[in-house]
Scaffold this motif. Structure first.
Motif, mmCIF file in Angstrom:
data_model
loop_
_atom_site.group_PDB
_atom_site.id
_atom_site.type_symbol
_atom_site.label_atom_id
_atom_site.label_comp_id
_atom_site.label_asym_id
_atom_site.label_seq_id
_atom_site.Cartn_x
_atom_site.Cartn_y
_atom_site.Cartn_z
ATOM 1 N N ARG A 1 71.505 31.220 20.166
ATOM 2 C CA ARG A 1 70.922 30.472 21.304
ATOM 3 C C ARG A 1 71.566 29.054 21.501
ATOM 4 N N ARG A 2 72.716 29.232 21.783
ATOM 5 C CA ARG A 2 73.673 28.170 22.095
ATOM 6 C C ARG A 2 74.443 28.258 23.165
ATOM 7 N N VAL A 3 74.875 27.394 23.817
ATOM 8 C CA VAL A 3 76.318 27.324 24.815
ATOM 9 C C VAL A 3 77.416 26.511 23.909
ATOM 10 N N LEU A 4 78.451 27.336 23.591
ATOM 11 C CA LEU A 4 79.704 26.887 23.021
ATOM 12 C C LEU A 4 80.872 26.572 23.924
ATOM 13 N N ARG A 5 81.723 25.853 23.278
ATOM 14 C CA ARG A 5 82.871 25.544 24.003
ATOM 15 C C ARG A 5 84.275 25.551 23.202
ATOM 16 N N ARG A 6 85.501 26.045 23.507
ATOM 17 C CA ARG A 6 86.565 25.771 22.622
ATOM 18 C C ARG A 6 87.671 26.088 23.404
ATOM 19 N N SER A 7 89.177 26.009 22.951
ATOM 20 C CA SER A 7 90.353 26.211 23.827
ATOM 21 C C SER A 7 90.560 27.613 23.994
ATOM 22 N N ALA A 8 91.059 27.799 25.140
ATOM 23 C CA ALA A 8 91.092 29.292 25.727
ATOM 24 C C ALA A 8 92.534 29.870 24.968
ATOM 25 N N GLU A 9 93.128 29.100 23.952
ATOM 26 C CA GLU A 9 94.285 29.595 23.336
ATOM 27 C C GLU A 9 93.721 30.321 21.975
ATOM 28 N N PRO A 10 94.442 31.551 21.812
ATOM 29 C CA PRO A 10 94.061 32.141 20.522
ATOM 30 C C PRO A 10 94.444 31.131 19.391
ATOM 31 N N GLY A 11 93.938 31.594 18.312
ATOM 32 C CA GLY A 11 94.114 30.681 16.981
ATOM 33 C C GLY A 11 93.413 29.374 16.956
ATOM 34 N N LEU B 1 85.617 29.936 32.496
ATOM 35 C CA LEU B 1 86.651 29.199 32.242
ATOM 36 C C LEU B 1 86.783 27.918 32.768
ATOM 37 N N GLN B 2 86.898 26.908 31.903
ATOM 38 C CA GLN B 2 87.134 25.563 32.395
ATOM 39 C C GLN B 2 88.347 25.213 32.418
ATOM 40 N N PRO B 3 88.781 25.123 33.865
ATOM 41 C CA PRO B 3 90.395 24.746 33.975
ATOM 42 C C PRO B 3 90.723 23.438 33.205
ATOM 43 N N GLY B 4 91.999 23.373 32.578
ATOM 44 C CA GLY B 4 92.534 22.147 32.185
ATOM 45 C C GLY B 4 93.063 21.312 33.117
ATOM 46 N N SER B 5 92.983 19.964 32.928
ATOM 47 C CA SER B 5 93.694 19.128 33.721
ATOM 48 C C SER B 5 95.232 19.279 33.615
ATOM 49 N N VAL C 1 90.873 36.315 21.565
ATOM 50 C CA VAL C 1 90.754 34.573 21.713
ATOM 51 C C VAL C 1 89.906 34.310 20.616
ATOM 52 N N VAL C 2 88.416 34.806 20.511
ATOM 53 C CA VAL C 2 87.531 34.467 19.647
ATOM 54 C C VAL C 2 87.108 35.798 19.137
ATOM 55 N N THR C 3 86.905 35.881 17.880
ATOM 56 C CA THR C 3 86.190 37.132 17.248
ATOM 57 C C THR C 3 84.739 36.781 16.419
ATOM 58 N N ASP C 4 84.185 37.697 15.805
ATOM 59 C CA ASP C 4 83.240 37.600 15.089
ATOM 60 C C ASP C 4 81.952 36.700 15.729
ATOM 61 N N LEU C 5 81.838 37.181 17.019
ATOM 62 C CA LEU C 5 80.488 36.436 17.797
ATOM 63 C C LEU C 5 79.304 37.261 17.540
ATOM 64 N N PRO C 6 78.236 36.597 17.211
ATOM 65 C CA PRO C 6 77.117 37.231 16.851
ATOM 66 C C PRO C 6 76.666 37.920 18.148
ATOM 67 N N SER C 7 76.502 37.363 19.436
ATOM 68 C CA SER C 7 75.723 38.198 20.408
ATOM 69 C C SER C 7 76.120 37.221 21.658
ATOM 70 N N PRO C 8 77.672 37.311 22.166
ATOM 71 C CA PRO C 8 77.987 36.735 23.441
ATOM 72 C C PRO C 8 77.479 37.387 24.588
ATOM 73 N N SER C 9 77.171 36.417 25.616
ATOM 74 C CA SER C 9 76.370 37.017 26.766
ATOM 75 C C SER C 9 77.114 36.595 27.947
ATOM 76 N N PRO D 1 93.111 25.018 29.248
ATOM 77 C CA PRO D 1 91.696 25.363 29.601
ATOM 78 C C PRO D 1 90.884 25.642 28.418
ATOM 79 N N ARG D 2 89.647 25.597 28.684
ATOM 80 C CA ARG D 2 88.580 25.872 27.751
ATOM 81 C C ARG D 2 87.791 26.856 28.127
ATOM 82 N N LEU D 3 87.164 27.547 27.208
ATOM 83 C CA LEU D 3 86.183 28.793 27.377
ATOM 84 C C LEU D 3 84.915 28.205 27.050
ATOM 85 N N LEU D 4 84.087 28.588 27.953
ATOM 86 C CA LEU D 4 82.539 28.192 27.605
ATOM 87 C C LEU D 4 81.628 29.493 27.444
#
Length: 100
Positions: free
Chosen positions: A59-69, A40-44, A28-36, A49-52
């Motif tokens: 040193r961040r909290v990130l969000r994006r669509s849960a769909e690959p691409g 999953l934030q459900p979609g209405s 779904v998401v690649t090339d992440l420096p250090s995911p920890s 849905p979105r990934l957090l």
């Protein structure tokens, strides 16, 4: 739509998903420096849905669509010391995470 399970592969530095029976593994998401951490934030109704996730190196909290691409990543919080552990999404749109 088939139910999915999501996880972080810390060795390969990516987020993956599969059907709940373990079939159809995909990146779904690649090339992440250090995911920890991952949540999953459900979609209405009718929305994706979105990934957090948190990243120790960025040193961040990130969000994006849960769909690959879908490449658009939103930075929710930055400048954290050590964002690790579980991220929780609660009713009302609040997001909580530990910063050690």
């Amino acid at each position: 739509m088939e139910a999915k399970v999501y996880w972080i592969d810390v060795t390969l530095k990516k987020i993956q998903r599969a059907n709940v029976d373990g079939s159809c593994v995909e990146d779904v998401v690649t090339d992440l420096p250090s995911p920890s951490a991952l949540a999953l934030q459900p979609g209405s109704t009718g929305s994706t849905p979105r990934l957090l996730w948190s990243d120790l190196q960025l040193r961040r909290v990130l969000r994006r669509s849960a769909e690959p691409g879908d490449a658009e990543v939103e930075v929710l919080v930055e400048g954290l010391r050590a964002p690790t552990g579980s991220i929780l999404t609660l009713d009302g749109g609040r997001i909580l995470w530990p910063d050690l």
